[in-house]
Design a protein around this motif. Structure first.
Motif, PDB file in Angstrom:
ATOM      1  N   ALA A  20      -7.033 -12.037  -7.036  1.00 25.46           N
ATOM      2  CA  ALA A  20      -8.076 -13.056  -7.205  1.00 25.46           C
ATOM      3  C   ALA A  20      -9.268 -12.570  -8.023  1.00 25.46           C
ATOM      4  CB  ALA A  20      -8.557 -13.550  -5.838  1.00 25.46           C
ATOM      5  N   GLY A  22     -11.108  -8.867 -10.402  1.00 27.79           N
ATOM      6  CA  GLY A  22     -11.056  -7.471 -10.841  1.00 27.79           C
ATOM      7  C   GLY A  22      -9.776  -7.107 -11.596  1.00 27.79           C
ATOM      8  N   ILE A  23      -9.253  -5.944 -11.278  1.00 25.11           N
ATOM      9  CA  ILE A  23      -8.081  -5.417 -11.993  1.00 25.11           C
ATOM     10  C   ILE A  23      -6.873  -6.330 -11.791  1.00 25.11           C
ATOM     11  CG2 ILE A  23      -6.428  -3.488 -12.003  1.00 25.11           C
ATOM     12  CD1 ILE A  23      -8.846  -1.617 -11.407  1.00 25.11           C
ATOM     13  N   GLY A  24      -6.676  -6.835 -10.571  1.00 20.69           N
ATOM     14  CA  GLY A  24      -5.520  -7.695 -10.288  1.00 20.69           C
ATOM     15  C   GLY A  24      -5.547  -8.962 -11.123  1.00 20.69           C
ATOM     16  N   ASP A  44      -8.654 -13.869  -0.145  1.00 21.39           N
ATOM     17  CA  ASP A  44      -9.788 -14.767  -0.352  1.00 21.39           C
ATOM     18  C   ASP A  44      -9.335 -16.120  -0.907  1.00 21.39           C
ATOM     19  OD1 ASP A  44     -12.117 -16.049  -1.447  1.00 21.39           O
ATOM     20  OD2 ASP A  44     -13.137 -14.103  -1.276  1.00 21.39           O
ATOM     21  N   VAL A  66      -2.701 -14.234   1.418  1.00 22.25           N
ATOM     22  CA  VAL A  66      -1.907 -13.187   2.072  1.00 22.25           C
ATOM     23  C   VAL A  66      -2.811 -12.007   2.395  1.00 22.25           C
ATOM     24  CG1 VAL A  66       0.001 -11.549   1.812  1.00 22.25           C
ATOM     25  CG2 VAL A  66       0.173 -13.803   0.761  1.00 22.25           C
ATOM     26  N   ASP A  67      -2.730 -11.567   3.621  1.00 22.25           N
ATOM     27  CA  ASP A  67      -3.334 -10.294   3.993  1.00 22.25           C
ATOM     28  C   ASP A  67      -2.212  -9.264   3.946  1.00 22.25           C
ATOM     29  OD1 ASP A  67      -4.361  -8.052   5.255  1.00 22.25           O
ATOM     30  OD2 ASP A  67      -5.518  -9.222   6.705  1.00 22.25           O
ATOM     31  N   GLY A  96      -6.685  -3.591  -2.659  1.00 20.47           N
ATOM     32  CA  GLY A  96      -7.224  -2.328  -2.157  1.00 20.47           C
ATOM     33  C   GLY A  96      -8.667  -2.473  -1.735  1.00 20.47           C
ATOM     34  N   SER A 147      -5.147   5.643  -7.886  1.00 11.32           N
ATOM     35  CA  SER A 147      -6.491   6.016  -8.374  1.00 11.32           C
ATOM     36  C   SER A 147      -6.508   7.507  -8.659  1.00 11.32           C
ATOM     37  CB  SER A 147      -7.532   5.692  -7.300  1.00 11.32           C
ATOM     38  OG  SER A 147      -8.761   6.324  -7.595  1.00 11.32           O
ATOM     39  N   PRO A 190      -6.198   4.882 -12.323  1.00  8.29           N
ATOM     40  CA  PRO A 190      -7.424   4.692 -13.115  1.00  8.29           C
ATOM     41  C   PRO A 190      -8.583   5.517 -12.557  1.00  8.29           C
ATOM     42  CG  PRO A 190      -6.584   2.593 -12.211  1.00  8.29           C
ATOM     43  CD  PRO A 190      -5.891   3.707 -11.500  1.00  8.29           C
TER      44      PRO A 190
HETATM   45  N1  LIG Z   1     -12.592  -0.369  -9.537  1.00  9.95           N
HETATM   46  C1  LIG Z   1     -12.296   0.927  -9.569  1.00  9.95           C
HETATM   47  O1  LIG Z   1     -13.120   1.791  -9.884  1.00  9.95           O
HETATM   48  C2  LIG Z   1     -10.885   1.375  -9.287  1.00  9.95           C
HETATM   49  C3  LIG Z   1     -10.474   2.641  -9.760  1.00  9.95           C
HETATM   50  C4  LIG Z   1      -9.188   3.072  -9.450  1.00  9.95           C
HETATM   51  C5  LIG Z   1      -8.333   2.269  -8.725  1.00  9.95           C
HETATM   52  N2  LIG Z   1      -8.755   1.052  -8.293  1.00  9.95           N
HETATM   53  C6  LIG Z   1      -7.839   0.247  -7.495  1.00  9.95           C
HETATM   54  O2  LIG Z   1      -7.525  -0.929  -8.185  1.00  9.95           O
HETATM   55  C7  LIG Z   1      -7.242  -1.971  -7.247  1.00  9.95           C
HETATM   56  C8  LIG Z   1      -8.096  -3.192  -7.574  1.00  9.95           C
HETATM   57  O3  LIG Z   1      -9.446  -2.803  -7.498  1.00  9.95           O
HETATM   58  P1  LIG Z   1     -10.654  -3.686  -8.057  1.00  9.95           P
HETATM   59  O4  LIG Z   1     -11.624  -2.730  -8.606  1.00  9.95           O
HETATM   60  O5  LIG Z   1     -10.143  -4.788  -8.898  1.00  9.95           O
HETATM   61  O6  LIG Z   1     -11.218  -4.220  -6.662  1.00  9.95           O
HETATM   62  P2  LIG Z   1     -11.828  -5.628  -6.219  1.00  9.95           P
HETATM   63  O7  LIG Z   1     -12.528  -5.342  -4.944  1.00  9.95           O
HETATM   64  O8  LIG Z   1     -12.580  -6.259  -7.343  1.00  9.95           O
HETATM   65  O9  LIG Z   1     -10.518  -6.511  -5.968  1.00  9.95           O
HETATM   66  C9  LIG Z   1      -9.652  -6.231  -4.894  1.00  9.95           C
HETATM   67  C10 LIG Z   1      -8.945  -7.510  -4.497  1.00  9.95           C
HETATM   68  O10 LIG Z   1      -8.090  -7.180  -3.388  1.00  9.95           O
HETATM   69  C11 LIG Z   1      -8.241  -8.191  -2.400  1.00  9.95           C
HETATM   70  N3  LIG Z   1      -7.921  -7.644  -1.087  1.00  9.95           N
HETATM   71  C12 LIG Z   1      -8.625  -6.740  -0.362  1.00  9.95           C
HETATM   72  N4  LIG Z   1      -8.035  -6.525   0.821  1.00  9.95           N
HETATM   73  C13 LIG Z   1      -6.920  -7.285   0.842  1.00  9.95           C
HETATM   74  C14 LIG Z   1      -5.903  -7.504   1.799  1.00  9.95           C
HETATM   75  N5  LIG Z   1      -5.921  -6.908   3.000  1.00  9.95           N
HETATM   76  N6  LIG Z   1      -4.899  -8.357   1.493  1.00  9.95           N
HETATM   77  C15 LIG Z   1      -4.877  -8.994   0.307  1.00  9.95           C
HETATM   78  N7  LIG Z   1      -5.826  -8.851  -0.638  1.00  9.95           N
HETATM   79  C16 LIG Z   1      -6.837  -8.001  -0.369  1.00  9.95           C
HETATM   80  C17 LIG Z   1      -9.690  -8.631  -2.506  1.00  9.95           C
HETATM   81  O11 LIG Z   1      -9.906  -9.912  -1.924  1.00  9.95           O
HETATM   82  C18 LIG Z   1      -9.904  -8.607  -4.019  1.00  9.95           C
HETATM   83  O12 LIG Z   1      -9.572  -9.829  -4.621  1.00  9.95           O
HETATM   84  C19 LIG Z   1      -7.524  -1.388  -5.865  1.00  9.95           C
HETATM   85  O13 LIG Z   1      -6.336  -0.947  -5.287  1.00  9.95           O
HETATM   86  C20 LIG Z   1      -8.430  -0.217  -6.171  1.00  9.95           C
HETATM   87  O14 LIG Z   1      -8.351   0.795  -5.203  1.00  9.95           O
HETATM   88  C21 LIG Z   1     -10.001   0.585  -8.571  1.00  9.95           C
END
Ligand SMILES: NC(=O)c1ccc[n+]([C@@H]2O[C@H](COP(=O)([O-])OP(=O)(O)OC[C@H]3O[C@@H](n4cnc5c(N)ncnc54)[C@H](O)[C@@H]3O)[C@@H](O)[C@H]2O)c1
Length: 257
Positions: A20, A22-24, A44, A66-67, A96, A147, A190
């Motif tokens: 929803a 960020g990276i996803g 969310d 989905v959780d 994450g 990560s 990353p």
């Molecule tokens: N942002 C960084 O610096 C970074 C660096 C390395 C790796 N990562 C990894 O990349 C992935 C995405 O990170 P991001 O930065 O986009 O984070 P973010 O917080 O922007 O997005 C994370 C998404 O995961 C969802 N989420 C959280 N818990 C959940 C659950 N129990 N079930 C389903 N969905 C759930 C959240 O609602 C959110 O939409 C993560 O695994 C994070 O650890 C991030």
């Protein structure tokens, strides 16, 4: 990576957890642009509904609340994706949480377990639901978003680092188990991306954490979410054909292994 064909994922059906934002979300956009249909799974509901509208012009996108800690919700959403798409070709375990930024012993047991449950067990539960579907068709790509913290162990994020180290190991084990099955399993490590993942950090510590993370990156910048998405697109494509159980670094020179 930019040489990936525009239709490299045509006809493929993908699930992106934590899709929803960020990276996803960047990965979902990239997959749609490459011709895949995409199911976004996220906790969310309102963010999912908003983003689904913005993705609609790009292609076929569906969503499920989905959780990833809940195997029944995962099973239900996997069945929905299969029914709607007629198959699942790509699973991106991206959902994450960072967890608390504290000394290792200062996590409460509940905080520690939650980070491991989302980042590691959640990814395993999704593999558990989807790998058999891929195996039946002898085709699939699993991309785990780990990560650099999982390689190096970031101070003050022990649960997060341990969960990502576990995800790297899960990638290696599953990659070996499925090596001759047509299902390839790889992960991406990353360095810091400037996303909402840091929102969980108290405001007074957030800037300090971001500065500390950036100081370790020789290229001296955050990775762009689209850069991670480009790597995830290649790993999901047929162009990735002889890599499995592997760890793909994208850290601006921080982890040179
Ligand atoms: N942002 C960084 O610096 C970074 C660096 C390395 C790796 N990562 C990894 O990349 C992935 C995405 O990170 P991001 O930065 O986009 O984070 P973010 O917080 O922007 O997005 C994370 C998404 O995961 C969802 N989420 C959280 N818990 C959940 C659950 N129990 N079930 C389903 N969905 C759930 C959240 O609602 C959110 O939409 C993560 O695994 C994070 O650890 C991030």
């Amino acid at each position: 990576m930019s040489a990936l064909r525009g239709d490299a994922l045509a006809g493929r059906h993908a699930i992106v957890t934590g899709g929803a934002r960020g990276i996803g979300l960047a990965i979902a956009r990239r997959y749609l642009a490459a011709g895949a249909s995409v199911a976004l799974w996220d906790l969310d509901a309102s963010m999912l509904a908003n983003e689904l509208q913005t993705l609609a012009p790009l292609g076929t996108a569906i969503s499920a609340v989905v959780d990833v800690r809940d195997e029944e919700q995962i099973a239900g959403a996997a069945a929905q994706s299969q029914e709607r798409f007629g198959g699942i070709d790509i699973l991106v375990n991206n959902a994450g949480v960072l967890g608390p930024t504290v000394q290792a012993w200062e996590h409460t047991p509940a905080q520690w377990r939650n980070v491991l449950d989302v980042n590691l067990t959640g990814a395993w539960l999704c593999c558990r639901a989807v790998a058999p579907v891929m195996l039946a068709r002898r085709r699939g790509r699993i991309v785990n978003i780990a990560s650099v913290a999982g390689k190096e162990g970031n101070g003050f994020n022990a649960a997060y680092s341990a969960s990502k180290a576990g995800l790297i190991s899960l990638t290696k084990s599953l990659g070996k188990e499925l090596a001759s099955s047509g299902v390839l399993v790889n992960c991406i490590t990353p360095s810091a991306a400037d996303t909402e993942v840091f929102a969980a950090v108290p405001a007074e510590h957030r800037e300090q954490l971001r500065t500390a993370l950036l100081s370790r990156v020789p290229m001296a910048r955050f990775v762009e979410v689209d850069e991670v998405a480009a790597m995830a697109a290649w790993l999901a494509s047929d162009d990735c054909s002889f890599s499995t159980g592997a760890v793909f670094d994208i850290s601006g020179g921080r982890s040179t292994y």
